[in-house]
Design a protein around this motif. Structure first.
Motif, PDB file in Angstrom:
ATOM      1  N   ARG A  72       0.842  -1.194   0.000  1.00  0.00           N
ATOM      2  CA  ARG A  72       0.000   0.000   0.000  1.00  0.00           C
ATOM      3  C   ARG A  72       0.884   1.253   0.000  1.00  0.00           C
ATOM      4  O   ARG A  72       2.059   1.198   0.345  1.00  0.00           O
ATOM      5  CB  ARG A  72      -0.925   0.006   1.218  1.00  0.00           C
ATOM      6  CG  ARG A  72      -0.212   0.136   2.555  1.00  0.00           C
ATOM      7  CD  ARG A  72      -1.191   0.175   3.728  1.00  0.00           C
ATOM      8  NE  ARG A  72      -0.485   0.326   4.997  1.00  0.00           N
ATOM      9  CZ  ARG A  72      -0.106   1.497   5.491  1.00  0.00           C
ATOM     10  NH1 ARG A  72      -0.354   2.613   4.829  1.00  0.00           N
ATOM     11  NH2 ARG A  72       0.523   1.567   6.652  1.00  0.00           N
ATOM     12  N   SER A 240      -1.017  -4.314   0.494  1.00  0.00           N
ATOM     13  CA  SER A 240      -2.199  -3.679  -0.068  1.00  0.00           C
ATOM     14  C   SER A 240      -3.369  -4.654  -0.074  1.00  0.00           C
ATOM     15  O   SER A 240      -3.213  -5.824  -0.447  1.00  0.00           O
ATOM     16  CB  SER A 240      -1.926  -3.216  -1.499  1.00  0.00           C
ATOM     17  OG  SER A 240      -3.127  -2.802  -2.135  1.00  0.00           O
ATOM     18  N   ARG A 242      -5.619  -4.796  -2.089  1.00  0.00           N
ATOM     19  CA  ARG A 242      -6.028  -5.139  -3.456  1.00  0.00           C
ATOM     20  C   ARG A 242      -5.841  -6.629  -3.733  1.00  0.00           C
ATOM     21  O   ARG A 242      -6.459  -7.179  -4.636  1.00  0.00           O
ATOM     22  CB  ARG A 242      -5.218  -4.333  -4.477  1.00  0.00           C
ATOM     23  CG  ARG A 242      -5.538  -2.851  -4.534  1.00  0.00           C
ATOM     24  CD  ARG A 242      -4.815  -2.191  -5.698  1.00  0.00           C
ATOM     25  NE  ARG A 242      -3.363  -2.278  -5.531  1.00  0.00           N
ATOM     26  CZ  ARG A 242      -2.621  -1.335  -4.977  1.00  0.00           C
ATOM     27  NH1 ARG A 242      -3.191  -0.244  -4.515  1.00  0.00           N
ATOM     28  NH2 ARG A 242      -1.319  -1.468  -4.878  1.00  0.00           N
ATOM     29  N   CYS A 368     -12.453  -4.269   3.848  1.00  0.00           N
ATOM     30  CA  CYS A 368     -11.340  -4.339   2.905  1.00  0.00           C
ATOM     31  C   CYS A 368     -11.708  -5.152   1.665  1.00  0.00           C
ATOM     32  O   CYS A 368     -11.254  -4.843   0.556  1.00  0.00           O
ATOM     33  CB  CYS A 368     -10.107  -4.944   3.583  1.00  0.00           C
ATOM     34  SG  CYS A 368      -9.382  -3.885   4.863  1.00  0.00           S
ATOM     35  N   ASN A 371     -13.791  -2.786  -0.357  1.00  0.00           N
ATOM     36  CA  ASN A 371     -13.107  -1.552  -0.741  1.00  0.00           C
ATOM     37  C   ASN A 371     -11.614  -1.823  -0.935  1.00  0.00           C
ATOM     38  O   ASN A 371     -10.774  -1.267  -0.220  1.00  0.00           O
ATOM     39  CB  ASN A 371     -13.302  -0.476   0.332  1.00  0.00           C
ATOM     40  CG  ASN A 371     -14.751  -0.152   0.594  1.00  0.00           C
ATOM     41  OD1 ASN A 371     -15.348   0.658  -0.090  1.00  0.00           O
ATOM     42  ND2 ASN A 371     -15.338  -0.796   1.600  1.00  0.00           N
ATOM     43  N   LYS A 374      -8.428   0.672  -0.505  1.00  0.00           N
ATOM     44  CA  LYS A 374      -8.864   1.942   0.089  1.00  0.00           C
ATOM     45  C   LYS A 374      -8.431   2.051   1.554  1.00  0.00           C
ATOM     46  O   LYS A 374      -8.279   1.042   2.254  1.00  0.00           O
ATOM     47  CB  LYS A 374     -10.388   2.057   0.017  1.00  0.00           C
ATOM     48  CG  LYS A 374     -10.949   2.040  -1.394  1.00  0.00           C
ATOM     49  CD  LYS A 374     -10.549   3.293  -2.162  1.00  0.00           C
ATOM     50  CE  LYS A 374     -11.149   3.299  -3.558  1.00  0.00           C
ATOM     51  NZ  LYS A 374     -12.617   3.344  -3.549  1.00  0.00           N
ATOM     52  N   ASP A 375      -8.252   3.293   2.021  1.00  0.00           N
ATOM     53  CA  ASP A 375      -7.943   3.528   3.429  1.00  0.00           C
ATOM     54  C   ASP A 375      -9.139   3.145   4.299  1.00  0.00           C
ATOM     55  O   ASP A 375     -10.292   3.228   3.861  1.00  0.00           O
ATOM     56  CB  ASP A 375      -7.596   4.994   3.666  1.00  0.00           C
ATOM     57  CG  ASP A 375      -6.274   5.390   3.017  1.00  0.00           C
ATOM     58  OD1 ASP A 375      -5.455   4.493   2.759  1.00  0.00           O
ATOM     59  OD2 ASP A 375      -6.076   6.600   2.760  1.00  0.00           O
ATOM     60  N   ASP A 377     -12.081   3.441   6.673  1.00  0.00           N
ATOM     61  CA  ASP A 377     -13.037   4.489   7.039  1.00  0.00           C
ATOM     62  C   ASP A 377     -13.481   4.219   8.474  1.00  0.00           C
ATOM     63  O   ASP A 377     -14.269   3.312   8.748  1.00  0.00           O
ATOM     64  CB  ASP A 377     -14.240   4.450   6.093  1.00  0.00           C
ATOM     65  CG  ASP A 377     -15.207   5.610   6.321  1.00  0.00           C
ATOM     66  OD1 ASP A 377     -15.499   5.907   7.496  1.00  0.00           O
ATOM     67  OD2 ASP A 377     -15.675   6.183   5.334  1.00  0.00           O
TER      68      ASP A 377
END
Length: 391
Positions: A72, A240, A242, A368, A371, A374-375, A377
């Motif tokens: 990340r 990450s 992803r 996760c 998203n 993404k950071d 939330d």
């Protein structure tokens, strides 16, 4: 360390946690309690560790692309790394527990000097008493289409292995079922493994089709096997979301943090001192929440972690202290009463801590998954946890 004004928010959000407790130490405005919470957050942040990965390979093999695909924070796109030697640069960024040391010069005419500089760097870091300065894993990147392992690459692999640094040979820009994998294994017997990867989608004009990324999950999993235990949380943080395997690494590490916290909570609650568990359990839960958040990729920033802890405790952690106080009353019973009270408190504290921790891991994992990349939330996490945990 978190400021007292930060940690007071944690106890202020749920004042009913403490209202029935006669001990002044458990009042929301208690300096002792605020200090304990701040210490727990600070300890969790400091305890994340740092993982250092050396990445070597010729110019153009795709090292920067690989780094940004696995980790990340777009580390390789933050500008030029900090020079370490004339032939190496270190890439890192604030709040990120990962340092990538990029080795250059494998193909230049002054390779001998570059090799010596790297040997000196390895020796210097290996000799340090601080494990966070060691080189924990090395990726030796070779372009798959070259179908060739250079003498310099073999020599570098041997040098790293001799220094006790696990080497993973990474065949970049690879195709599925690459025949070069077996050949590379023969030529690099000191490498722990050889993994073929394609970090980015590749358009094949002849086929009028796009080949998706491949091999990243395998690389993440193989690398995790050789990261020291003390650096596992830092490695999980750096990955990450992803990548599917990155999420599995994070989840596995977070579940370890939950089990450790549940054991600590049970031990603290079993102490035969009235209400001692009530004071001890809050920092244990705070530390667990902070460590899980770090594992899933929170920046190592005390303010951010404190906000995460505040939101999470405000959402769901109320009953731990309430139940421990009830069992604490039993500890006033002479003789067997102390033992009985301790047993009930230990069972309750351990079970509820584990329930909260597992629910928190599930919420972060779900976020996760939905998203990727993404950071976190914090508001969404707190709301989802509130819905999931109804103690």
């Amino acid at each position: 360390m978190a400021r007292k004004s930060d940690t007071s928010d944690i106890v202020a959000q749920s004042p009913w946690l403490f209202r029935d407790c006669p001990m002044n130490a458990l009042r929301p405005d208690s300096p002792a309690l605020q200090d304990a919470i701040a210490d727990a957050i600070s300890t969790a942040t400091r305890g994340a560790g740092r993982v250092n990965i050396l990445i070597a390979g010729k110019t153009g093999v795709g090292k920067s692309t690989l780094i940004n695909a696995v980790f990340r924070g777009e580390l390789a796109k933050t500008g030029a790394g900090k020079p370490v030697t004339q032939s190496t640069q270190a890439y890192t960024k604030p709040g990120h527990p990962l340092t990538i040391i990029d080795t250059r010069g494998l193909e230049v005419s002054d390779y001998a000097r570059s090799r010596q500089q790297l040997a000196d760097l390895i020796l210097e870091r290996s000799a340090s008493d601080d494990q966070e300065k060691h080189l924990h894993v090395a990726w030796l990147c070779i372009q798959d289409s070259s179908h060739r392992v250079e003498d310099a690459e073999i020599e570098l692999c041997d040098m790293l292995a001799n220094a006790g640094i696990p080497v993973v040979a990474v065949l970049t820009k690879a195709r599925k079922n690459s025949p070069f994998v077996d050949e590379a294994r023969k030529l690099l017997p000191r490498a722990k493994d050889v993994v073929a990867v394609r970090a980015l989608p590749e358009w094949i004009e002849e086929l009028d089709a796009e080949l998706p990324p491949m091999g990243l999950d395998a690389l993440i999993e193989v690398t995790a096997e050789y990261i020291p235990e003390a650096q596992q949380r830092a490695y999980a943080n750096a990955l990450s979301t992803r990548n599917k395997k990155a999420l599995e690494v994070k989840k596995k590490r977070a579940e370890i943090e939950v089990n450790v916290a549940a054991g600590l909570a049970a031990s603290a609650a079993a102490a035969p001192i009235p209400f001692s568990d009530a004071f001890a359990l809050v920092p244990i839960q705070v530390g667990m929440i902070a460590k899980i958040g770090i594992t899933f990729g929170m920046e190592l920033d005390t303010t951010a972690i404190t906000t995460l802890v505040t939101s999470t405790l405000g959402a769901s952690a109320a009953t731990l202290i309430g139940r421990s106080v009830v069992s604490g009353m039993l500890k006033f019973i002479p003789g067997a009463g102390s033992a009985i009270g301790g047993t009930i408190a230990a069972t309750t504290a351990g079970a509820i801590t584990k329930l909260l921790g597992n629910a928190y891991v599930a919420v972060l994992y779900d976020f996760c998954q939905k998203n990727p990349g993404k950071d976190i939330d914090i508001g969404m996490i707190a709301q989802a946890l509130k819905q999931r945990v109804k103690l």
